[in-house]
Design a protein around this motif. Structure first.
Motif, PDB file in Angstrom:
ATOM      1  N   GLY A  42       0.824  -1.201   0.000  1.00 62.20           N
ATOM      2  CA  GLY A  42       0.000   0.000   0.000  1.00 62.20           C
ATOM      3  C   GLY A  42       0.855   1.246   0.000  1.00 62.20           C
ATOM      4  O   GLY A  42       2.043   1.209   0.328  1.00 62.20           O
ATOM      5  N   THR A  43       0.240   2.337  -0.401  1.00 67.98           N
ATOM      6  CA  THR A  43       0.906   3.633  -0.422  1.00 67.98           C
ATOM      7  C   THR A  43       0.017   4.650   0.274  1.00 67.98           C
ATOM      8  O   THR A  43      -1.184   4.730  -0.007  1.00 67.98           O
ATOM      9  N   ILE A  44       0.604   5.402   1.175  1.00 69.79           N
ATOM     10  CA  ILE A  44      -0.096   6.499   1.831  1.00 69.79           C
ATOM     11  C   ILE A  44       0.360   7.771   1.115  1.00 69.79           C
ATOM     12  O   ILE A  44       1.520   8.177   1.255  1.00 69.79           O
ATOM     13  N   PRO A  45      -0.510   8.361   0.316  1.00 70.69           N
ATOM     14  CA  PRO A  45      -0.091   9.534  -0.457  1.00 70.69           C
ATOM     15  C   PRO A  45       0.234  10.730   0.438  1.00 70.69           C
ATOM     16  O   PRO A  45      -0.459  10.985   1.426  1.00 70.69           O
ATOM     17  N   ARG A  46       1.308  11.409   0.091  1.00 68.47           N
ATOM     18  CA  ARG A  46       1.683  12.672   0.738  1.00 68.47           C
ATOM     19  C   ARG A  46       1.721  12.551   2.265  1.00 68.47           C
ATOM     20  O   ARG A  46       1.255  13.418   2.992  1.00 68.47           O
ATOM     21  N   ALA A  47       2.313  11.481   2.755  1.00 71.57           N
ATOM     22  CA  ALA A  47       2.297  11.182   4.185  1.00 71.57           C
ATOM     23  C   ALA A  47       3.263  12.045   4.993  1.00 71.57           C
ATOM     24  O   ALA A  47       3.057  12.260   6.183  1.00 71.57           O
ATOM     25  N   TYR A  48       4.334  12.510   4.344  1.00 67.87           N
ATOM     26  CA  TYR A  48       5.350  13.291   5.049  1.00 67.87           C
ATOM     27  C   TYR A  48       5.686  14.548   4.256  1.00 67.87           C
ATOM     28  O   TYR A  48       5.673  14.533   3.029  1.00 67.87           O
ATOM     29  N   LYS A  49       6.047  15.588   4.976  1.00 67.13           N
ATOM     30  CA  LYS A  49       6.512  16.805   4.322  1.00 67.13           C
ATOM     31  C   LYS A  49       8.033  16.856   4.439  1.00 67.13           C
ATOM     32  O   LYS A  49       8.589  17.136   5.500  1.00 67.13           O
ATOM     33  N   HIS A  50       8.690  16.580   3.333  1.00 69.57           N
ATOM     34  CA  HIS A  50      10.146  16.593   3.249  1.00 69.57           C
ATOM     35  C   HIS A  50      10.615  18.036   3.116  1.00 69.57           C
ATOM     36  O   HIS A  50       9.976  18.852   2.432  1.00 69.57           O
ATOM     37  N   SER A  51      11.736  18.373   3.728  1.00 72.92           N
ATOM     38  CA  SER A  51      12.206  19.762   3.750  1.00 72.92           C
ATOM     39  C   SER A  51      12.527  20.313   2.363  1.00 72.92           C
ATOM     40  O   SER A  51      12.376  21.513   2.139  1.00 72.92           O
ATOM     41  N   SER A  52      12.952  19.457   1.436  1.00 77.32           N
ATOM     42  CA  SER A  52      13.267  19.977   0.094  1.00 77.32           C
ATOM     43  C   SER A  52      12.395  19.380  -1.010  1.00 77.32           C
ATOM     44  O   SER A  52      12.261  19.982  -2.070  1.00 77.32           O
ATOM     45  N   LEU A  53      11.792  18.239  -0.779  1.00 78.36           N
ATOM     46  CA  LEU A  53      10.983  17.592  -1.819  1.00 78.36           C
ATOM     47  C   LEU A  53       9.494  17.871  -1.686  1.00 78.36           C
ATOM     48  O   LEU A  53       8.721  17.509  -2.559  1.00 78.36           O
ATOM     49  N   GLY A  54       9.098  18.489  -0.592  1.00 76.60           N
ATOM     50  CA  GLY A  54       7.671  18.711  -0.361  1.00 76.60           C
ATOM     51  C   GLY A  54       7.030  17.441   0.169  1.00 76.60           C
ATOM     52  O   GLY A  54       7.686  16.609   0.800  1.00 76.60           O
ATOM     53  N   TYR A  55       5.743  17.287  -0.109  1.00 77.01           N
ATOM     54  CA  TYR A  55       5.035  16.116   0.396  1.00 77.01           C
ATOM     55  C   TYR A  55       5.435  14.876  -0.390  1.00 77.01           C
ATOM     56  O   TYR A  55       5.482  14.892  -1.619  1.00 77.01           O
ATOM     57  N   ILE A  56       5.735  13.798   0.348  1.00 80.74           N
ATOM     58  CA  ILE A  56       6.145  12.537  -0.263  1.00 80.74           C
ATOM     59  C   ILE A  56       5.318  11.392   0.311  1.00 80.74           C
ATOM     60  O   ILE A  56       4.758  11.493   1.402  1.00 80.74           O
ATOM     61  N   ASP A  57       5.263  10.307  -0.445  1.00 79.07           N
ATOM     62  CA  ASP A  57       4.468   9.146  -0.052  1.00 79.07           C
ATOM     63  C   ASP A  57       5.201   8.283   0.977  1.00 79.07           C
ATOM     64  O   ASP A  57       6.412   8.380   1.142  1.00 79.07           O
ATOM     65  N   SER A  58       4.436   7.438   1.611  1.00 81.27           N
ATOM     66  CA  SER A  58       4.963   6.435   2.528  1.00 81.27           C
ATOM     67  C   SER A  58       4.402   5.087   2.101  1.00 81.27           C
ATOM     68  O   SER A  58       3.263   4.992   1.643  1.00 81.27           O
ATOM     69  N   PHE A  59       5.216   4.033   2.230  1.00 83.06           N
ATOM     70  CA  PHE A  59       4.780   2.696   1.859  1.00 83.06           C
ATOM     71  C   PHE A  59       4.416   1.874   3.081  1.00 83.06           C
ATOM     72  O   PHE A  59       5.030   2.008   4.138  1.00 83.06           O
ATOM     73  N   VAL A  60       3.437   1.001   2.917  1.00 83.80           N
ATOM     74  CA  VAL A  60       3.127  -0.047   3.875  1.00 83.80           C
ATOM     75  C   VAL A  60       3.767  -1.306   3.294  1.00 83.80           C
ATOM     76  O   VAL A  60       3.504  -1.672   2.143  1.00 83.80           O
ATOM     77  N   MET A  61       4.609  -1.963   4.090  1.00 86.32           N
ATOM     78  CA  MET A  61       5.330  -3.141   3.607  1.00 86.32           C
ATOM     79  C   MET A  61       4.956  -4.349   4.457  1.00 86.32           C
ATOM     80  O   MET A  61       4.797  -4.243   5.680  1.00 86.32           O
ATOM     81  N   TYR A  62       4.821  -5.507   3.789  1.00 81.39           N
ATOM     82  CA  TYR A  62       4.272  -6.709   4.421  1.00 81.39           C
ATOM     83  C   TYR A  62       5.071  -7.941   4.007  1.00 81.39           C
ATOM     84  O   TYR A  62       5.509  -8.057   2.858  1.00 81.39           O
ATOM     85  N   LYS A  63       5.225  -8.842   4.959  1.00 81.15           N
ATOM     86  CA  LYS A  63       5.830 -10.139   4.676  1.00 81.15           C
ATOM     87  C   LYS A  63       4.952 -11.208   5.315  1.00 81.15           C
ATOM     88  O   LYS A  63       4.689 -11.177   6.512  1.00 81.15           O
ATOM     89  N   GLY A  64       4.471 -12.135   4.498  1.00 80.66           N
ATOM     90  CA  GLY A  64       3.577 -13.177   5.014  1.00 80.66           C
ATOM     91  C   GLY A  64       4.237 -14.510   5.081  1.00 80.66           C
ATOM     92  O   GLY A  64       5.339 -14.747   4.721  1.00 80.66           O
TER      93      GLY A  64
END
Length: 64
Positions: A42-64
């Motif tokens: 999964g991807t959480i859009p615009r989850a973080y505000k990076h100091s130079s890149l602006g808003y960036i995504d965050s990933f949800v990572m899973y191992k089953g």
């Protein structure tokens, strides 16, 4: 730390593991988790505000 936590999880009977936030621009961390068997589920859009890149995504990572 990840290898240890996976070992303990298996010993405790867990069948899967999930990381809820791996910043998409941290290519080293994404590659590390993938090398340990995790997939991006999964991807959480615009989850973080990076100091130079602006808003960036965050990933949800899973191992089953």
């Amino acid at each position: 730390m990840c290898k240890y936590s996976q070992k303990v999880a298996i010993e405790l009977g867990f069948e899967a593991m999930q990381f809820n936030s791996v910043v998409s621009t941290n290519t080293i961390a994404v590659a590390l988790w993938k090398s340990l068997g995790f997939d991006i589920v999964g991807t959480i859009p615009r989850a973080y505000k990076h100091s130079s890149l602006g808003y960036i995504d965050s990933f949800v990572m899973y191992k089953g």
